[in-house]
Scaffold this motif. Sequence first.
Motif, PDB file in Angstrom:
ATOM      1  N   LYS A   2       0.825  -1.196   0.000  1.00 45.11           N
ATOM      2  CA  LYS A   2       0.000   0.000   0.000  1.00 45.11           C
ATOM      3  C   LYS A   2       0.870   1.261   0.000  1.00 45.11           C
ATOM      4  N   ILE A   3       0.436   2.259  -0.759  1.00 45.95           N
ATOM      5  CA  ILE A   3       1.136   3.533  -0.800  1.00 45.95           C
ATOM      6  C   ILE A   3       0.728   4.344   0.422  1.00 45.95           C
ATOM      7  N   THR A   4       1.684   4.768   1.226  1.00 46.28           N
ATOM      8  CA  THR A   4       1.379   5.504   2.445  1.00 46.28           C
ATOM      9  C   THR A   4       1.061   6.962   2.143  1.00 46.28           C
ATOM     10  N   ALA A   5       0.450   7.635   3.112  1.00 45.75           N
ATOM     11  CA  ALA A   5       0.118   9.052   2.945  1.00 45.75           C
ATOM     12  C   ALA A   5       1.374   9.887   2.749  1.00 45.75           C
ATOM     13  N   ALA A   6       2.435   9.541   3.477  1.00 47.92           N
ATOM     14  CA  ALA A   6       3.691  10.282   3.346  1.00 47.92           C
ATOM     15  C   ALA A   6       4.281  10.114   1.942  1.00 47.92           C
ATOM     16  N   GLU A   7       4.190   8.886   1.409  1.00 48.79           N
ATOM     17  CA  GLU A   7       4.694   8.643   0.050  1.00 48.79           C
ATOM     18  C   GLU A   7       3.859   9.402  -0.976  1.00 48.79           C
TER      19      GLU A   7
END
Length: 290
Positions: free
Chosen positions: A2-7
């Motif tokens: 999953k792509i994180t919010a920070a990424e």
Amino acid sequence: MKITAAEKKRIANAALAYADRYDSRNQAAATLNGVSSATLSQVINGNWSQISDKMWRTIMASLSFNPDEETFVETSAFSELQEIFEDAQENALTMGIIAPAGTGKTFAIKYHYATSRNVFFLQCREYWNRKVFLQELLTKMGRPHFGMSIAEMMAEAERRLLMIDSPQIILDEYDKLPDHVFSFFITMYNGVEGRCSFIVIATDHLKKRIKRGVELNKKGYNEIWSRLGRKFIEIPAPNAEDIVKICHVFGIDDTMTIRKVIADSENDLRRVMRKIHAIKAKQAKAELNQ
């Protein structure tokens, strides 16, 4: 994964920087594979609720962006390459650059490409023919090429290069191109000489190939050598000071550990990063077992 919010935030910032290099969001989106203008605008404007992880990965691939590379070290090679790229672009110079594998040349190119306007970066491939070469270039320019002949695509590329301010074309791994494409940039060079910077960059194999071609009087090779000023700029391999900087950035400060990284490096940044990854993984495991 999953792509994180920070990424997502870092990808969005990279997308904004990329879009700002073009005249419009539509033109920027036209250079990205599988990313529409609407999606690009949503990413930049923070409207992420309808954007899937698959699309985030598509955007990363199109931007040649890796969130893990946001932290980087200004090595001696990186600094030298930035100076060369900027000087060449400002003065419409054509240069040949030789850099050993593992120097970080491609990362330096991507950084310059991402932070400069009117820079067009092509990662050359063995299977390219002249048509594919021009299609790739026009795509990076945000220009149409569907249904166009090679002559029409060349004319469109030259027209665009003559219209914009301080254009620069960077051809990475230039030595991978087959002969009939290898000398193809001469045609474009002749049409925009003095108005566009060209950078050809590869490992030492490029220097050997051109000099051998000149010796054998192969078609186009002497012309290429002449346009490069009959000289290559040679970038040195990473040194111990560069490796120490990298270790410090990634939280490795122990002198003995750093010496081990240097000894294992073979002056190759890929080996350095693999060694650092192994050290960090070992440290994390030890902390869990405490």
